[in-house]
Write a protein that holds these residues in place. Structure first.
Motif, PDB file in Angstrom:
ATOM      1  N   GLU A 566      46.900  17.826 -17.874  1.00 24.75           N
ATOM      2  CA  GLU A 566      47.879  16.731 -17.907  1.00 24.75           C
ATOM      3  C   GLU A 566      47.351  15.621 -18.796  1.00 24.75           C
ATOM      4  O   GLU A 566      46.216  15.217 -18.658  1.00 24.75           O
ATOM      5  N   GLU A 567      48.179  15.173 -19.683  1.00 24.56           N
ATOM      6  CA  GLU A 567      47.796  13.994 -20.455  1.00 24.56           C
ATOM      7  C   GLU A 567      48.270  12.774 -19.719  1.00 24.56           C
ATOM      8  O   GLU A 567      49.293  12.818 -19.043  1.00 24.56           O
ATOM      9  N   ILE A 568      47.500  11.686 -19.841  1.00 25.14           N
ATOM     10  CA  ILE A 568      47.920  10.451 -19.152  1.00 25.14           C
ATOM     11  C   ILE A 568      49.183   9.949 -19.838  1.00 25.14           C
ATOM     12  O   ILE A 568      49.206   9.732 -21.047  1.00 25.14           O
ATOM     13  N   PRO A 569      50.262   9.779 -19.058  1.00 25.20           N
ATOM     14  CA  PRO A 569      51.528   9.345 -19.682  1.00 25.20           C
ATOM     15  C   PRO A 569      51.378   7.981 -20.361  1.00 25.20           C
ATOM     16  O   PRO A 569      50.506   7.191 -20.031  1.00 25.20           O
ATOM     17  N   ASN A 570      52.267   7.753 -21.299  1.00 28.67           N
ATOM     18  CA  ASN A 570      52.254   6.497 -22.050  1.00 28.67           C
ATOM     19  C   ASN A 570      52.502   5.317 -21.098  1.00 28.67           C
ATOM     20  O   ASN A 570      53.365   5.359 -20.246  1.00 28.67           O
ATOM     21  N   ILE A 571      51.714   4.246 -21.314  1.00 41.72           N
ATOM     22  CA  ILE A 571      51.814   3.101 -20.399  1.00 41.72           C
ATOM     23  C   ILE A 571      52.911   2.121 -20.813  1.00 41.72           C
ATOM     24  O   ILE A 571      53.178   1.179 -20.114  1.00 41.72           O
ATOM     25  N   GLY A 572      53.564   2.317 -21.906  1.00 39.18           N
ATOM     26  CA  GLY A 572      54.500   1.318 -22.423  1.00 39.18           C
ATOM     27  C   GLY A 572      55.454   0.737 -21.392  1.00 39.18           C
ATOM     28  O   GLY A 572      56.006   1.456 -20.572  1.00 39.18           O
ATOM     29  N   LEU A 573      55.605  -0.590 -21.425  1.00 36.70           N
ATOM     30  CA  LEU A 573      56.463  -1.278 -20.454  1.00 36.70           C
ATOM     31  C   LEU A 573      57.877  -1.440 -20.999  1.00 36.70           C
ATOM     32  O   LEU A 573      58.062  -1.699 -22.191  1.00 36.70           O
ATOM     33  N   ILE A 574      58.835  -1.321 -20.110  1.00 35.11           N
ATOM     34  CA  ILE A 574      60.236  -1.578 -20.493  1.00 35.11           C
ATOM     35  C   ILE A 574      60.364  -3.099 -20.607  1.00 35.11           C
ATOM     36  O   ILE A 574      59.965  -3.832 -19.692  1.00 35.11           O
ATOM     37  N   PRO A 575      60.885  -3.612 -21.713  1.00 35.83           N
ATOM     38  CA  PRO A 575      60.956  -5.075 -21.875  1.00 35.83           C
ATOM     39  C   PRO A 575      61.903  -5.724 -20.855  1.00 35.83           C
ATOM     40  O   PRO A 575      62.928  -5.150 -20.503  1.00 35.83           O
ATOM     41  N   VAL A 576      61.493  -6.895 -20.339  1.00 37.10           N
ATOM     42  CA  VAL A 576      62.325  -7.635 -19.377  1.00 37.10           C
ATOM     43  C   VAL A 576      62.602  -9.016 -19.963  1.00 37.10           C
ATOM     44  O   VAL A 576      61.669  -9.759 -20.285  1.00 37.10           O
ATOM     45  N   LYS A 577      63.878  -9.331 -20.120  1.00 37.12           N
ATOM     46  CA  LYS A 577      64.238 -10.647 -20.683  1.00 37.12           C
ATOM     47  C   LYS A 577      64.586 -11.582 -19.537  1.00 37.12           C
ATOM     48  O   LYS A 577      65.723 -11.614 -19.081  1.00 37.12           O
ATOM     49  N   LEU A1704      30.593  10.616 -11.184  1.00 32.73           N
ATOM     50  CA  LEU A1704      29.561  11.631 -10.975  1.00 32.73           C
ATOM     51  C   LEU A1704      30.068  12.784 -10.116  1.00 32.73           C
ATOM     52  O   LEU A1704      29.541  13.884 -10.174  1.00 32.73           O
ATOM     53  N   SER A1705      31.082  12.502  -9.287  1.00 31.00           N
ATOM     54  CA  SER A1705      31.658  13.568  -8.456  1.00 31.00           C
ATOM     55  C   SER A1705      32.850  14.221  -9.138  1.00 31.00           C
ATOM     56  O   SER A1705      33.629  14.931  -8.500  1.00 31.00           O
ATOM     57  N   GLY A1706      33.012  13.936 -10.420  1.00 32.21           N
ATOM     58  CA  GLY A1706      34.058  14.612 -11.180  1.00 32.21           C
ATOM     59  C   GLY A1706      35.416  13.957 -11.140  1.00 32.21           C
ATOM     60  O   GLY A1706      36.425  14.575 -11.465  1.00 32.21           O
ATOM     61  N   VAL A1707      35.483  12.683 -10.728  1.00 30.51           N
ATOM     62  CA  VAL A1707      36.768  11.979 -10.684  1.00 30.51           C
ATOM     63  C   VAL A1707      37.049  11.396 -12.067  1.00 30.51           C
ATOM     64  O   VAL A1707      36.158  10.807 -12.692  1.00 30.51           O
ATOM     65  N   VAL A1708      38.284  11.544 -12.524  1.00 27.12           N
ATOM     66  CA  VAL A1708      38.672  11.008 -13.838  1.00 27.12           C
ATOM     67  C   VAL A1708      39.962  10.198 -13.700  1.00 27.12           C
ATOM     68  O   VAL A1708      40.585  10.186 -12.642  1.00 27.12           O
ATOM     69  N   ASP A1709      40.344   9.522 -14.783  1.00 29.58           N
ATOM     70  CA  ASP A1709      41.543   8.666 -14.759  1.00 29.58           C
ATOM     71  C   ASP A1709      42.786   9.411 -14.255  1.00 29.58           C
ATOM     72  O   ASP A1709      43.604   8.853 -13.532  1.00 29.58           O
ATOM     73  N   ASN A1710      42.909  10.681 -14.653  1.00 30.27           N
ATOM     74  CA  ASN A1710      44.093  11.458 -14.220  1.00 30.27           C
ATOM     75  C   ASN A1710      44.230  11.500 -12.705  1.00 30.27           C
ATOM     76  O   ASN A1710      45.330  11.579 -12.177  1.00 30.27           O
ATOM     77  N   ASP A1711      43.091  11.461 -12.009  1.00 24.70           N
ATOM     78  CA  ASP A1711      43.127  11.567 -10.545  1.00 24.70           C
ATOM     79  C   ASP A1711      43.786  10.358  -9.893  1.00 24.70           C
ATOM     80  O   ASP A1711      44.185  10.420  -8.730  1.00 24.70           O
ATOM     81  N   LEU A1712      43.868   9.253 -10.628  1.00 18.82           N
ATOM     82  CA  LEU A1712      44.505   8.053 -10.064  1.00 18.82           C
ATOM     83  C   LEU A1712      45.996   8.281  -9.811  1.00 18.82           C
ATOM     84  O   LEU A1712      46.624   7.543  -9.059  1.00 18.82           O
ATOM     85  N   PHE A1713      46.549   9.319 -10.472  1.00 15.56           N
ATOM     86  CA  PHE A1713      47.972   9.609 -10.285  1.00 15.56           C
ATOM     87  C   PHE A1713      48.214  10.382  -8.985  1.00 15.56           C
ATOM     88  O   PHE A1713      49.329  10.725  -8.659  1.00 15.56           O
ATOM     89  N   HIS A1714      47.121  10.639  -8.246  1.00 14.70           N
ATOM     90  CA  HIS A1714      47.225  11.267  -6.922  1.00 14.70           C
ATOM     91  C   HIS A1714      46.614  10.288  -5.932  1.00 14.70           C
ATOM     92  O   HIS A1714      45.401  10.134  -5.855  1.00 14.70           O
ATOM     93  N   GLY A1715      47.497   9.603  -5.187  1.00 18.75           N
ATOM     94  CA  GLY A1715      47.117   8.442  -4.375  1.00 18.75           C
ATOM     95  C   GLY A1715      45.927   8.582  -3.459  1.00 18.75           C
ATOM     96  O   GLY A1715      45.250   7.605  -3.180  1.00 18.75           O
ATOM     97  N   GLU A1716      45.639   9.801  -2.956  1.00 17.71           N
ATOM     98  CA  GLU A1716      44.600   9.953  -1.931  1.00 17.71           C
ATOM     99  C   GLU A1716      43.239   9.435  -2.393  1.00 17.71           C
ATOM    100  O   GLU A1716      42.407   9.048  -1.602  1.00 17.71           O
ATOM    101  N   ILE A1717      43.004   9.482  -3.694  1.00 18.40           N
ATOM    102  CA  ILE A1717      41.650   9.225  -4.192  1.00 18.40           C
ATOM    103  C   ILE A1717      41.390   7.756  -4.524  1.00 18.40           C
ATOM    104  O   ILE A1717      40.256   7.359  -4.734  1.00 18.40           O
ATOM    105  N   ILE A1718      42.442   6.934  -4.519  1.00 18.29           N
ATOM    106  CA  ILE A1718      42.319   5.566  -5.034  1.00 18.29           C
ATOM    107  C   ILE A1718      41.156   4.792  -4.440  1.00 18.29           C
ATOM    108  O   ILE A1718      40.332   4.236  -5.161  1.00 18.29           O
ATOM    109  N   ASN A1719      41.035   4.767  -3.110  1.00 19.17           N
ATOM    110  CA  ASN A1719      40.001   3.934  -2.493  1.00 19.17           C
ATOM    111  C   ASN A1719      38.597   4.339  -2.872  1.00 19.17           C
ATOM    112  O   ASN A1719      37.693   3.513  -2.931  1.00 19.17           O
ATOM    113  N   LYS A1720      38.393   5.640  -3.116  1.00 21.90           N
ATOM    114  CA  LYS A1720      37.042   6.100  -3.441  1.00 21.90           C
ATOM    115  C   LYS A1720      36.745   5.960  -4.935  1.00 21.90           C
ATOM    116  O   LYS A1720      35.589   6.045  -5.336  1.00 21.90           O
ATOM    117  N   ALA A1721      37.781   5.805  -5.742  1.00 20.90           N
ATOM    118  CA  ALA A1721      37.590   5.852  -7.185  1.00 20.90           C
ATOM    119  C   ALA A1721      37.768   4.518  -7.893  1.00 20.90           C
ATOM    120  O   ALA A1721      37.218   4.283  -8.954  1.00 20.90           O
TER     121      ALA A1721
END
Length: 1824
Positions: A566-577, A1704-1721
């Motif tokens: 999985e590639e990390i999706p584009n972060i671009g924000l929708i403009p808000v006026k 060191l335990s193999g966690v990467v940015d992609n894992d942030l898209f799976h909520g369970e890991i947030i507190n440890k990562a």
């Protein structure tokens, strides 16, 4: 436990939907019942018969009620005995399967231990007991309450963490070694940052359970050493086990707040061991907190808390021998031995011996010591290789052909060369660890590889070697070791990478051969050389080449690198006026990637339109205001006669209720008039030079009136003078009380002076007579106290009236008492009078000591004499005048003053000012609970009346349950949630502009557990001045600075608003017809801080314990609570005040302990500068003395007199006696009686368990009744029965006469009827005399309340469930008070207690918060997790009624002494900010800004909320994080169709904001609706609009999964028993609904991950590379690179937002898209965790991967309608269950109302289903 499948289960607190005002959600009255106590017309017609009939009926009911409560008492006693859980049966849960299929079963490596003969009867009995123990623990833990663990104790409490449970929380095969330490340090640092104090305990015997798990064993040993050497944490390892005597002594001495422990171990053996630990702790009155299910946010840690109760102690007493036997069996040491490859055996002792020899050898090789990583590496390799080689040699020599044949089926051992190569790789790994920075290690590629079966046994054996090495090294003090990097002894990921490189890549050709680098080469060479030297007789080859053999170390089929599909999706924000977005987040927006408007991702978002068209819904239609949905009891604008009558009844009740709160004479009639807003107008008015004629006449009239009054008072005194003197001489105490009562009625100062002089003479006569009678015996100095007290009053209060003869008289009296120096001081003479007679009456104590020790609380306070024209009934203190000045100047003020010091007076002054000023100005009073709301409303009705135009009223009320006159009152009393609804409503702006003042009572709730953010929103959105009151804020300066910054913002904002809102202002004025005067008054933006620390009454503390059947009540000196360490670390707490008597006691003890004390003479009370020759020593003088003594005590420590201070504190300590729980409650009634004898009633007894509250009150009631029965004439009962029978007969005969037809009766019949009526009256009179309770058997004071008032109060209880019982108890002066009672029952107790009728009240903490129930004594009768520093301050503050008691008493009834000490010395908590934003709040603010009439005002409010959170005050980084969170929340709202790109609310925004309190369930509910899931489900029975039971049940299941989320402890699922009626565990959502939740979660997680990736740049890099607790730094400074290291890097691996330790335990940015890991990562320095992500968990798991079940209480109740079943089956207490159900019912109705407003079709199935369900649920709730 083998590796847990779900090793990263998310832990998040998702359950904060309990309402802050929940403790009082009963409505003031029900629709079904008329308000108040006014008799109906029928009652009035029936005349006097109503009373007698009621009394007769009551006496009939009394016996039945008493029989019932006796039965309840017996049932409760039975309950405390062991519950039979024999029907419960075990379910083989995941963890037990894991335990049974343990990794020790691997054939190639086993640790063999002693096995028991399970057939022996002794063992069978032991196993039976263990089963019983497991069930007992399960039953206790399943009832655990989910609470905030730290409460507010700051340094007042400390708790214990079981080290093995801590280890078990984070043990996981997949977690890398350093990351494991990082997670443990994060856990501990979370506690440390929140101010917690804790110790960690590792029991010695527990170590044996880890030998089968070498990896975990060596982690445990390393953890112990790391915590001991690298952190400031106290670690205890000296206790053998939890049943050891040393541990028991430790518990008794320190009494921890609770113990954190796991309910599950690695094996069933360890689980049983932990069960014994839990059982033992609970039996010692120590509470338990489970490691399972702990969660945390910025301010708090939450967990499952088990309160120690009597049945736990009973279980332990009953089974103590079994527990001891079980414990011995579990930890019995049988020397284990290791078995490798099934045939290589070795005892652990030989490994230990080898380690010991090798360490000795290493010391010689490295005498200067080294880094622990080097030492452990060479020891593990050398010892491992030696032992392994030795084992192979021995095996080869002893084995023959037969063995070889049997060896065919087993793994071939690793060759010695292969073992050496593995060790070379390990040395190389450590070389990398020593030099390679963590930032580089975080980038190393992730290998999914496993060791082969040949390699694993050797690695495990090395881990055993490491354990023994660390144990050996911990005892080595003569060798310099650097233990800093104990958490980084190995890196398995790096080792596998190196193994893979040398096994696969290195052999593939030259291009793969990489240079190590000189630095790394030298390090590795040095390590390997040392290993070879330590190996002694064995040779294992040179350092290079690293690999010689081709033996495989890694399983080939599994060896592959992680690929990032999985590639990390584009972060671009929708403009808000939006102007609001630009104003708030414009500065961060420029750095964020914004998509172009033509980007395909920016679509038109027409999400809800399809749904609307399909179902005829108008999702965007504005919903009714939330306050309009709250039931309106009565409204002054109503024209309905019935409604008007209800208003009158309500007002009559409030007047009556208010009259019990304060003296009704203080009622003010406030007329409408224009009053100038200038400060002190009243004062200036008096400064006019010329008086008008009218004024002169008025003054003359007043003078005449005063003279007349004075004459009348003189006549009165003439009459009473001689009787009063006689009374004083007959009984000094009674006489003086009468004298003082009479003095209070007088107004004339000269008459008061005469009374005081006569009183003084009478007191002196009493003293002289006493001295004559006693002769040379010791005298009762309390009689002399009254003499000196009168002298003090005369000298202080009547100085202007004292003439020379009076002064001479006082001088003579002082000489008579032996105070020669004071007599000289008063008269100005120096000669001494040697008259011999005087010495006969002399007090043999120095004057200063006498005043401090004996006059004590009678000493006068510093009080002003100059009246303030603004205050009528008392002379205010300086700080109170400062408050009034603030109100006069329209300033805001933060007021921190002790309970009952008079701070609320300013609130009522503020109200009066606004009422006087105009008819449309509004004051809002914000109280934290509904009980407090009712109290304030009562006081307002009692104080103020004002003639207002029709439709307007003085006071309105708004709570979540009912409202009246919200918009048409001048004073609105409300709770925070309700005012927030009004402040953030676009349609209430005109009303909010009328607000002139807001009063926040108990503002410390700003730091509370529930609803704190609402207080914050209110403080930042109000434009007017405010008063913020509290008795318990320890950082008021910080709070004031924050509030000042808010006011400064509003000062700038006002100018902008004025310009843009002129038009709306004009419209508003036109509609109101009366121009608002808010704008005319001078606006002040200053926030004043008013601090006052002095309590009016001192509090004296007593420790009470039971010895036999007698009570030992010991005075507890406040200094006894201190320790030398506490004084050194925190100083002596500022609010640890001493009474004068306690100051003397401290001085005397200081002199006794240190006889050579240099300042003893100087601080002697007779010599002390503030006391010497002073006739009137005041409280302020004593405070100086107290401060001096405290300074001196601290100085002793500085002077090196620690031992003396210890001795002193020990000397002051009380010595309470332990008593069994059962005995304590058995003798509770006797204890109350003892307090009654000591004249310490009225008292409030605080007990934290609802059942115990009622039980204790019943106990006292039954005891008094029993006493009366025993002591009264046995014929009385028979006589009462006879009279009742006669009375019944007479009444029966009277019914035969028709009352309407009396005129038609013959004269004989008429005579008969008159005779019968006379007989009836006589019988009633005699019966009343017999049934009257003698004063010896009641605590009630019949003189306190007249009969009418008493009947009015009792009349209100007539329909209440426990009304009869309460009435009977009240007649004996007893009451109880807790939140599960009906509001009328509570109010009856409050009123009767305030009036002085009831003297004994047992209560939970409901009486702690602001309720006006002052008493003489407060008793803490039970310990609890809720008895913390804050509650102690609030509760003890009730003791000592100003104007009635000279001192307040606090009794600790069987509370452990260490806990008492910590409560006394603890500081109150500091107010800290919470994470302020939620997605729902942001939507509410956008809605306010878009829909408001006055856009500028709305935008200013929204910006104020966003910009001024307390959390980000003066913290720029937090402010920036909040802005980014705001932007990503907007993105989510736009994508989900709640906002358009201009920031305007669309779709179901209204419905979501109505349910804002339930985020994220509000968003999920709408997603169900939009997807048509509800329409699919809600199909009625064919041919009708009625829904089947199945459909409604499913609907409740769905709503319970969304809104009834109460998690049970994971262990509750361990056993299933046949529950009576409930299912208990909530079923999962239906599949299609679950899919919708998953879809919602995916979107939320993606949005939150983008937020984390964006905020990563704000992290503190330096902090991120340090371990949080030990601060060990991993940014290596001496890294020069290595070609080999670079080749191991993975450049495609993205870890920008991940903690380098988690990498060191193999966690990467992609894992942030799976909520369970947030507190440890997540990056720790950002202060963000998973609680900030609005994700709805379908399943929650604890650290061990066990599912946390949801309580099915809402669905179960729907099925069976039984509240009792919820308490027995669902583990809820009755009060909590009722309020949870009530909330759930209100929620269903609220959703139904919203849907009906959004849907045009009244026959829409979803709408009908919700309405039908709401009605059914409400009906079931009413039937309880």
């Amino acid at each position: 436990m083998d590796s847990a499948e779900d090793h990263f289960k998310k832990v998040v607190h998702n359950d904060a939907n309990e309402n802050a005002s929940n403790d009082d959600t009963d409505s003031e009255y029900n629709d079904s019942e008329e308000v108040g106590f006014i008799p109906t017309k029928e009652d009035e017609d029936s005349g006097s018969t109503i009373d007698s009939d009621e009394e007769d009926e009551t006496s009939d009911k009394e016996e039945a009620t008493i029989t019932q409560i006796v039965k309840e008492q017996e049932d409760r006693e039975k309950e405390t005995e062991d519950t039979d859980y024999s029907k419960a049966y075990n379910i083989l849960t995941t963890e037990e399967v894991t335990q049974q299929a343990s990794q020790t079963e691997g054939k190639d490596f086993r640790v063999l231990q002693h096995e028991c003969d399970s057939q022996s009867p002794e063992i069978r009995k032991h196993l039976e007991f263990l089963k019983k123990l497991r069930l007992h623990i399960w039953a206790s833990l399943s009832r655990a309450q989910y609470v905030s663990l730290l409460k507010d104790f700051v340094e007042s409490e400390f708790f214990v963490i079981d080290g093995d449970s801590l280890l078990l929380m984070f043990l996981d095969e997949e977690t890398q070694y350093l990351n494991f330490f990082y997670q443990i340090e994060c856990f501990l640092q979370d506690f440390t940052e929140k101010g917690a104090k804790y110790v960690i305990v590792f029991f010695e015997d527990a170590e044996q359970m880890y030998f089968p798990y070498p990896h975990f064993l060596f982690l445990r040993t390393a953890l112990i050493e790391h915590l001991k050497h690298n952190t400031g944490t106290t670690v205890h390892t000296e206790f053998s086990n939890c049943l050891s005597s040393k541990w028991e002594i430790f518990l008794k001495k320190s009494y921890p707040y609770f113990i954190i422990v796991s309910d599950i171990g690695l094996t069933s053996l360890q689980t049983d061991y932990l069960s014994i630990f839990i059982a033992h702790s609970l039996s010692k009155k120590i509470n338990i907190v489970l490691t399972s299910g702990q969660e945390y946010d910025i301010l708090r840690v939450y967990g499952y808390h088990v309160q120690s109760v009597y049945k736990h102690r009973l279980f332990f007493q009953k089974h103590e021998q079994d527990l001891r036997y079980a414990c011995e069996n579990l930890v019995r040491y049988e020397e284990p031995f290791v078995c490798l490859y099934e045939h290589l055996e070795l005892s652990l002792k030989s490994i230990q011996k080898e380690v010991c020899q090798t360490v000795h050898l290493l010391k010689q090789l490295w005498p200067e010591g080294s880094d622990i990583r080097r030492v452990v590496c060479v020891l593990a390799c050398a010892v491992g290789l030696k032992i392994y080689s030795n084992m192979l040699e021995n095996a080869n020599t002893s084995m023959g052909a037969k063995t070889e044949q049997s060896a065919r089926g087993r793994s071939k051992p690793l060759s010695p060369e292969g073992a050496a190569e593995l060790c070379r790789l390990q040395c190389l790994t450590v070389a990398f660890l020593l030099h390679m920075p963590l930032s580089q290690r975080a980038q190393i590629r992730i290998m999914k590889s496993c060791w082969t079966k040949q390699v694993l046994p050797l690695i495990k054996m090395q881990q055993l070697c490491t354990h023994f090495a660390l144990t050996q090294l911990s005892d080595t003090n003569d060798w310099k070791l650097d233990l800093t990097y104990l958490p980084d002894l190995n890196d398995d990921s790096l080792l596998i990478n190196l193994a893979h490189y040398y096994e696969v890549e290195y052999t593939e050709g030259l291009e793969f051969k990489k240079e190590l680098g000189k630095e790394m080469e030298n390090e590795y060479q040095c390590l390997w050389d040392t290993v070879t030297k330590l190996a002694v007789k064995y040779s294992f080859g040179d350092a290079f080449p690293i690999r010689k053999t081709s033996q495989l170390f890694l399983e080939q089929e599994q060896t592959l690198c992680r690929v990032y599909e999985e590639e990390i999706p584009n972060i671009g924000l929708i403009p808000v006026k939006s102007d609001l977005v630009e104003d708030y987040a414009g500065d961060v927006l420029k750095d964020l990637p914004v998509l172009e408007s033509n980007d395909p991702a920016v679509t038109s978002f027409i999400k809800h339109k399809e749904f609307d068209e399909l179902h005829h819904w108008h999702s965007g239609r504005p919903l009714t205001e939330e306050y309009e949905r709250v039931r309106c009891n009565a409204d002054a604008k109503s024209k309905d006669p019935q409604e008007r009558r209800r208003i009158q009844k309500l007002q009559t009740f409030y007047h009556f209720y208010g009259s019990t709160l304060e003296d009704s004479t203080s009622k003010l009639i406030v007329c409408q008039e224009d009053v100038s807003g200038n400060a002190n107008a009243a004062v200036k008015k008096t400064q006019k030079k010329h008086k008008s004629k009218a004024e002169t006449i008025a003054e003359e009239n007043n003078r005449r009136l005063k003279a007349k009054e004075e004459k009348k008072e003189q006549e009165q005194w003439k009459t009473l003078c001689i009787p009063t003197e006689k009374e004083i001489k007959a009984n000094l105490t009674v006489g003086i009380n009468k004298l003082e009562k009479f003095l209070k009625t007088l107004k004339s100062k000269s008459v008061k002076f005469s009374v005081e002089m006569r009183g003084l003479s009478a007191c002196l006569e009493v003293w002289k007579e006493h001295c004559r009678q006693q002769g040379n015996k010791s005298k009762d100095l309390s009689k002399a106290v009254q003499v000196v007290r009168r002298i003090h009053i005369l000298l202080e209060k009547y100085q202007d009236l004292l003439e020379k003869p009076h002064l001479q008289k006082l001088t003579r009296y002082l000489r008579l008492l032996g105070f020669e120096n004071l007599a000289c001081s008063l008269s100005g003479q120096t000669e001494e009078n040697n008259d011999q007679n005087i010495s006969n009456y002399a007090i043999e104590v120095g004057p200063a000591r006498f005043q401090l020790q004996y006059m004590d609380y009678y000493l006068l306070r510093e009080e002003r004499n100059d009246p303030d024209p603004r205050v009528q009934h008392f002379i205010p203190d300086t700080w109170q005048r400062e408050l009034l000045d603030a109100v006069d100047n329209n300033e805001s003020a933060v007021i921190v003053a002790p309970t009952s010091s008079g701070k609320t007076y300013a609130s009522y002054y503020c109200m009066e000012k606004v009422l006087k000023t105009s008819n449309d100005g509004v004051v809002v009073y914000v109280a934290p609970t509904k009980a407090l709301v009712n109290q304030v409303v009562g006081t307002i009705y009692n104080r103020f009346t004002k003639k207002l135009p029709d439709g307007l009223v003085v006071c309105g009320v708004f709570t979540r349950d009912y409202r009246n006159d919200v918009m048409n009152s001048q004073i609105l009393v409300t709770v925070p949630q309700c005012l927030e609804i009004l402040m953030l409503s676009p349609r209430c702006q005109k009303w909010t502009k009328r607000i002139q003042y807001v009063i926040f009572d108990e503002v410390h709730c700003l730091g509370g557990e529930i609803g704190a953010e609402i207080w914050e929103h209110l403080l930042v959105t109000i434009r007017c001045p405010f008063l913020a009151l509290s008795a318990t804020v320890s950082n008021p300066e910080h709070l004031t600075e924050w509030l000042q910054s808010v006011k400064t913002y509003w000062q700038c904002a006002e100018n902008t608003i004025k310009g843009s809102s002129t038009n709306s202002e004009k419209n508003f004025t036109r509609k109101c017809k009366v121009k608002s005067k808010v704008q005319e008054q001078k606006k002040s933006y200053h926030v004043r801080l008013v601090l006052y620390e002095e309590r009016y009454n001192d509090l004296e503390k007593y420790v009470c314990s039971l010895k036999g059947s007698d009570f030992i009540i010991e005075h507890c000196h406040p200094c006894a609570a201190l320790t030398v360490n506490h004084i050194e670390n925190y100083g002596i707490p500022s609010d640890l005040s001493l009474s004068p008597r306690e100051s003397i006691q401290l001085y005397d003890t200081m002199v006794k302990v240190w006889q050579e004390w240099p300042r003893a003479q100087e601080l002697d009370p007779e010599e002390f500068v503030s006391f010497k020759n002073k006739v009137v020593i005041k409280k302020a003088d004593v405070r100086k003395y107290e401060q001096e003594l405290k300074k001196e005590l601290s100085k002793w420590i500085v002077l090196g007199q620690r031992q003396k201070v210890n001795e002193l504190l020990e000397h002051l300590k009380p010595k309470p006696v332990d008593c069994p729980e059962q005995e304590k409650w058995k003798h509770f009634a006797s204890f109350v009686d003892k307090l009654h004898e000591m004249d310490k009633l009225p008292a409030i007894f605080f007990i934290f368990n609802v059942d115990s509250v009622e039980g204790a009150a019943r106990n006292v009631f039954l005891s008094l009744r029993k006493k009366q029965k025993i002591e009264q004439d046995p014929n009385t009962e028979r006589e009462k029965e006879r009279l009742r029978d006669e009375l019944r007969k007479v009444k029966k005969m009277l019914t035969k006469f028709n009352p309407q037809g009396t005129k038609k009766l013959s004269s004989t019949k008429m005579e008969n009827m008159v005779l019968l009526l006379t007989t009836k009256k006589q019988l009633e009179k005699r019966l009343k005399r017999l049934t009257a309770i003698p004063s010896a058997y009641t605590y009630a004071d019949p003189k306190a309340v007249d009969k009418d008032t008493l009947m009015k109060i009792f009349h209100r209880l007539r329909f209440e469930r426990r009304g009869d019982l309460q009435r009977m108890m009240a007649l004996r002066g007893i009451g109880y008070h807790h939140r599960s009672m009906a509001v009328k029952e509570r109010q009856a107790v409050e009123m009767l207690f305030r009036l002085g009728y009831i003297k004994v009240v047992t209560a939970t903490s409901t009486l702690a918060l602001g309720i006006n129930m002052p008493c003489k004594s407060v008793v803490f009768a039970e310990d609890s997790v809720f008895l913390d520093a804050l509650n102690y301050r609030q509760m003890s503050g009730r003791a000592g009624r100003r104007g009635q008691d000279m001192i307040g008493n606090v009794f600790f009834y069987d509370i452990p002494l260490p806990k008492v000490e910590r409560l006394i010395k603890s500081n109150v908590p500091q107010l800290k900010g919470q994470f302020p934003l939620t997605v729902s709040l942001i939507l509410r603010l956008m809605l306010l800004a878009a829909k408001a009439d006055d856009k500028a005002d709305a935008r200013a409010k929204a910006l104020s909320v966003l910009k001024h959170s307390l959390m980000s005050f003066r913290k720029e980084r937090y402010a920036e994080i909040l802005k980014i969170y705001f932007m990503f929340s907007l993105q989510f709202l736009i994508k989900e169709g709640y906002l358009d790109q201009e920031g305007n609310p669309i779709g179901f925004a209204g419905l979501v904001t109505h349910l804002y309190y339930y985020e994220p369930s509000n968003f999920v509910l709408v997603s169900f609706l939009v997807k048509g899931l509800f329409h699919k489900l809600c199909q009625p029975i064919k041919g009708s609009t009625v829904f089947s039971e199945d459909v409604l049940e499913k609907l409740v299941l769905i709503l319970a999964n969304l809104f009834g989320r109460k998690y049970l402890p994971t262990c509750s699922m361990k056993y299933k028993r046949t529950f009576c009626q409930s299912k208990v565990f909530l079923e999962d959502l239906p599949e299609d609904f679950a899919d919708a939740v998953n879809e919602y979660n995916t979107k939320v997680e993606e949005n939150f991950a983008h937020f984390l990736l964006t905020t990563a740049k704000l992290a503190d890099t330096e902090q991120e590379y340090r371990l949080p607790l030990s601060k060990t730094d991993f940014t290596s400074k001496n890294w020069h690179g290595s070609e080999l290291a670079s080749s191991l890097m993975d450049n495609t691996k993205s870890v920008s937002a991940i903690s380098p330790f988690a990498c060191l335990s193999g966690v990467v940015d992609n894992d942030l898209f799976h909520g369970e890991i947030i507190n440890k990562a997540v990056l720790r320095s950002l202060g963000i965790n998973a609680t900030n992500c609005p994700r709805l968990y379908l399943n929650k798991y604890d650290n061990q991967g066990r599912r946390r079940p949801l309580n099915a209480y809402a669905l179960d109740f729907y099925k069976h309608g039984s509240l009792t079943a919820l308490t027995t089956d669902n583990w809820l207490n009755e009060g909590d269950a009722y309020y949870a159900l009530k909330d759930f019912s209100l929620l269903i109705k609220s959703i139904g109302t919203s849907l009906s407003e959004l849907c045009d079709d009244p026959n829409d199935n979803v709408l009908l289903a919700f309405q039908q369900l709401g009605e059914i649920y409400e009906e079931k709730l009413k039937c309880i």
